[in-house]
Scaffold this active site. Structure first.
Site, PDB file in Angstrom:
ATOM      1  CG  HIS A  45      -0.423  -0.048   2.537  1.00  0.00           C
ATOM      2  ND1 HIS A  45      -1.040  -0.698   3.582  1.00  0.00           N
ATOM      3  CD2 HIS A  45       0.698   0.493   3.058  1.00  0.00           C
ATOM      4  CE1 HIS A  45      -0.329  -0.540   4.687  1.00  0.00           C
ATOM      5  NE2 HIS A  45       0.730   0.196   4.379  1.00  0.00           N
ATOM      6  CG  HIS A  60       0.263   4.663   7.451  1.00  0.00           C
ATOM      7  ND1 HIS A  60      -0.789   4.020   6.825  1.00  0.00           N
ATOM      8  CD2 HIS A  60       1.358   3.892   7.223  1.00  0.00           C
ATOM      9  CE1 HIS A  60      -0.339   2.922   6.233  1.00  0.00           C
ATOM     10  NE2 HIS A  60       0.963   2.822   6.465  1.00  0.00           N
ATOM     11  CG  HIS A  83       8.686  -0.990   3.461  1.00  0.00           C
ATOM     12  ND1 HIS A  83       7.863  -2.027   3.804  1.00  0.00           N
ATOM     13  CD2 HIS A  83       8.032   0.127   3.870  1.00  0.00           C
ATOM     14  CE1 HIS A  83       6.752  -1.560   4.379  1.00  0.00           C
ATOM     15  NE2 HIS A  83       6.844  -0.247   4.444  1.00  0.00           N
ATOM     16  CD  GLU A 124       3.267  -1.259   6.458  1.00  0.00           C
ATOM     17  OE1 GLU A 124       3.061  -0.088   6.790  1.00  0.00           O
ATOM     18  OE2 GLU A 124       3.407  -1.610   5.264  1.00  0.00           O
TER      19      GLU A 124
HETATM   20 FE   LIG Z   1       2.079   1.227   5.656  1.00  0.00          FE
END
Ligand SMILES: [Fe+2]
Length: 319
Positions: free
Chosen positions: A12, A59, A196, A243
């Site tokens: 996302h 977030h 990431h 995540e």
């Molecule tokens: Fe995220």
């Protein structure tokens, strides 16, 4: 009864949403990414879900560090796009499904998963970017193709839930959906990742080998993933790689054995690995079977779109 016909895993990455919103989808850097979802969009149009449950993380949009629920289920009738610092994304308000959402909340909480119930909640790129990737671009004045039930998971403040807890919550969600009396075709998204890290000395970390192994196990041996501790995600997939535990909620809601309909993987997108997979349940009848069938057996005639759907099958695209 309602039934979950398929699970979708998707990154996302916020920059993907910005590229879409700013008309950059034809630029070579972004076209490489958007083209990887063309077959997925054809599959989605063919599948025509009545409802999508989307597991994502907020977030700091709906929740601040002052209050972060581990699992928060959206039971509202609508979810406006959040202002993430440069105005809300130009996408339609997300319509919810309060009746099914409330049913899931009751079933899952009575099964001893303590969800937070959200009757008002804004949603950020964690949810709307995967919606664009799977449903395509939708004008702000339009409507998303189906109602959505958001499930926000805390992966931003330690401790996030374990992979095992996520997987078992997925099972509880499936049980809840299957006890809903209306005949609804439901898909469930797991979003976030893949590997990431966006800050610190290891910023920019991408681990494609880890990502591939994760996707392989997600498809064929999910129990292997359930045992992975948080520290392994952090070490191997970067700080934000955690995540990926959210994908286990999606996987827990599916059959033990599934058909892998499609896979796409590419790096990088804004210093992030982009991963995507579609997994279809096998044995419960309904339109999802014809959708899965059309993904493997090309038709002799029909539109270009249908031919694209017919060719949908497991693919790995790396760059
Ligand atoms: Fe995220």
């Amino acid at each position: 009864m309602a039934r979950i016909v398929a699970g979708i895993g998707s990154s996302h990455v916020p920059a993907i949403g910005a590229a879409l919103d700013n008309g950059k989808t034809e630029e070579p850097y972004w076209k490489r990414i958007f083209s990887g979802f063309e077959k997925s969009q054809a599959w989605m149009r063919d599948t025509k879900p009545d409802v999508a449950i989307i597991v994502y993380n907020d977030h700091a949009s709906a929740f601040s560090v002052e209050m972060i629920p581990t699992f928060a289920l959206g039971c509202a009738a609508e979810f406006p796009p959040a202002d993430e610092g440069w105005g809300p994304r130009p996408v339609p308000v997300v319509e919810g499904h309060p009746a099914l959402a409330s049913h899931i909340a009751q079933s899952v909480i009575l099964d001893e998963f303590d969800l937070t119930i959200c009757n008002k909640m804004e949603v950020d790129h964690g949810m709307t970017v995967p919606m664009n990737l799977l449903f395509g671009k939708v004008e702000k004045s339009g409507h998303w193709p189906c109602p959505v039930i958001p499930l926000a998971v805390n992966v931003v403040m330690y401790p996030p839930p374990t992979g095992h807890r996520c997987f078992m919550l997925g099972r509880a969600i499936r049980k809840a959906v299957e006890s809903y009396p209306e005949d609804l075709k439901v898909v469930i998204f797991g979003t976030g990742g893949l590997s990431h890290q966006i800050s610190g000395p290891r910023a920019g970390l991408i681990n494609s080998k880890w990502d591939k192994n994760f996707l392989d196990s997600l498809s064929g041996n999910p129990q292997k993933l359930v045992k992975i501790p948080h520290i392994d995600y952090m070490r191997e997939a970067g700080a934000e790689g955690i995540e990926m535990v959210m994908w286990l909620i999606m996987r827990g809601a599916l059959d033990e054995k599934v058909d892998e309909v499609y896979r796409f993987y590419t790096v990088p997108a804004s210093n992030t690995a982009v991963g995507h997979i579609i997994l279809a349940n096998r044995g419960r009848g309904g339109a999802h079977k014809s959708a899965a069938k059309s993904a493997t057996k090309p038709k002799r005639s029909g539109s270009k779109l249908k031919r694209a759907a017919a060719r949908v099958k497991t693919e790995r695209i790396s760059s």
